[in-house]
Write an enzyme that holds these catalytic residues in place. Sequence first.
Site, PDB file in Angstrom:
ATOM      1  N   LYS A 116      43.888  28.505  43.668  1.00  0.00           N
ATOM      2  CA  LYS A 116      43.954  29.041  45.024  1.00  0.00           C
ATOM      3  C   LYS A 116      43.454  28.026  46.049  1.00  0.00           C
ATOM      4  O   LYS A 116      43.937  27.982  47.182  1.00  0.00           O
ATOM      5  CB  LYS A 116      43.147  30.337  45.103  1.00  0.00           C
ATOM      6  CG  LYS A 116      43.871  31.541  44.511  1.00  0.00           C
ATOM      7  CD  LYS A 116      43.081  32.804  44.758  1.00  0.00           C
ATOM      8  CE  LYS A 116      43.931  34.040  44.467  1.00  0.00           C
ATOM      9  NZ  LYS A 116      44.512  34.036  43.123  1.00  0.00           N
ATOM     10  N   GLU A 200      36.259  32.938  51.849  1.00  0.00           N
ATOM     11  CA  GLU A 200      37.147  33.176  52.981  1.00  0.00           C
ATOM     12  C   GLU A 200      36.611  34.332  53.820  1.00  0.00           C
ATOM     13  O   GLU A 200      35.869  35.182  53.319  1.00  0.00           O
ATOM     14  CB  GLU A 200      38.562  33.538  52.499  1.00  0.00           C
ATOM     15  CG  GLU A 200      39.348  32.382  51.944  1.00  0.00           C
ATOM     16  CD  GLU A 200      40.754  32.772  51.549  1.00  0.00           C
ATOM     17  OE1 GLU A 200      41.591  31.863  51.467  1.00  0.00           O
ATOM     18  OE2 GLU A 200      41.020  33.969  51.335  1.00  0.00           O
ATOM     19  N   ARG A 291      56.828  33.494  39.791  1.00  0.00           N
ATOM     20  CA  ARG A 291      57.646  34.176  38.772  1.00  0.00           C
ATOM     21  C   ARG A 291      58.213  35.449  39.373  1.00  0.00           C
ATOM     22  O   ARG A 291      57.916  35.797  40.507  1.00  0.00           O
ATOM     23  CB  ARG A 291      56.822  34.475  37.516  1.00  0.00           C
ATOM     24  CG  ARG A 291      55.366  34.873  37.725  1.00  0.00           C
ATOM     25  CD  ARG A 291      55.156  36.297  38.130  1.00  0.00           C
ATOM     26  NE  ARG A 291      53.745  36.649  38.240  1.00  0.00           N
ATOM     27  CZ  ARG A 291      53.282  37.767  38.741  1.00  0.00           C
ATOM     28  NH1 ARG A 291      54.124  38.665  39.219  1.00  0.00           N
ATOM     29  NH2 ARG A 291      52.005  38.041  38.819  1.00  0.00           N
TER      30      ARG A 291
END
Length: 497
Positions: A116, A200, A291
């Site tokens: 990430k 965050e 995916r």
Amino acid sequence: MFEKVLIANRGEIAIRVVRACWELGIKTVAVYSEADRKSLHVSLADEAYCIGEAPAIKSYLNMEAILNVAEKAGVDAIHPGYGFLAENAKFAREVVKRGFTWIGPHPDAIEAMGSKINAKKIMQKAGVPTIPGSDGAVENVDEAIEIAEQIGFPVAVKASAGGGGIGISIAHNKEELMEVIESARTLAKNAFGDPTIFIEKYLDNPRHIEIQILADKYGNIVHLGERECSIQRRRQKLIEEAPSPIIDEEMREIMGEAAKKGAKAIDYDSVGTMEFLYQDGKFYFLEMNTRIQVEHTVTEQITGIDLVKAMIKVADGEKLTLKQDDIEFRGHAIQCRINAEDPLNDFVPSPGKIRLYRSPGGPGVRIDSGAHGGVEIPPYYDSLIAKLITYGRDREEAIARMRRALKEYVIIGVKTNIPLHRAIMEEEDFIKGNLSTHYIEKHKSVLMPKVKKYVAETVDMYKVLSDKVFERKKEVVAAVSGLSMYISEIMKDYKGE
């Protein structure tokens, strides 16, 4: 086109890929664990091979076992579905190394989005909006506190290698952050094998909006609109719909172009999804799923594009013929994930045998499932039983059809979240489209009384059905007994007694 494809997955997604392959004239090879020996995907595929014991680590995550089957069966390509090894760059590289085609994006793209922290840096460079936070990994508590005070509490502490909402902790002040840091690092290590964490700004009332991407190996890319995935439990999606009730055409194009920019930044070349958090008219990159998604169905319903077939064709080297202006969005689709879990007990999984299964039908109803009466829902994997999708000319009709379909749906033997879905479809804020990722917790007081009501109805239905089955059994026993006596008399006559 490929002649034979191995599907490295189980359940409804394996069945979905089998069907797509058949429509393309491709033979299929299924793999299965001991727990799935009698599963529908096993009987549907042209060939099927056992790859190990029930635990996923000994079967569906066993790369060598899967690759050995691929060689033995002589397949051309491997489709990973979603979950398990679908976003494992090491496995994708090994598939290619062994001479098979990987039905998915190139391994470097998977790896780029697997972290990430790395993904956020790539998106920032590509000009995609990201949530304010640390520039990289957070090494200690002092650094975490400094960053949190800069961006303001509350903050989210996230596992860099995490996914699907797993590995996230929330801190509302300095004291909570000090407590959370080490536990978050331990959770990340235990869940993903990587203790790296980052921070965050925590958005307190966001919507979860994602953009479907379709790209080929020649640099052509289109977005297929957005999906609203805000209704979640334990940060796992529960209901998805397309289009979102809050995104207008202008914002759709802005978010779609941002998603395409992000995908182009990693030379993406398959079906994939850019996920965003949306709040107060602004959106921020969350992660990219490299995916096919569980919720791809609702996009298929409103665009008429078969995403699984498109994924296979792109992997085989076909060039996209679709242009962005060719994409049309018609009607509205909603998907409810039907899980074997107890909504009255914090969604605890409810494995076991399905005693009675009756699926709904009628106009605008689609079910992706491998479930049937007598099938065992094992405790080793995700609790998903089925994906129930309804389509309508507008959101109102899609909701009406979902209410009707949920009322028709009968699953006896395991606890399910069908009662919760029924309650949500009747709740005022849902009907108005007032959603956020905190929807379930904010509406518990309204939803749970109705859930209890519908659970009670299910129990009553089970009692009635049980009584009917018992009576039927007595009738069958009596009939068999009478038949035995009749046969006995015939045999006496035959023997001349």
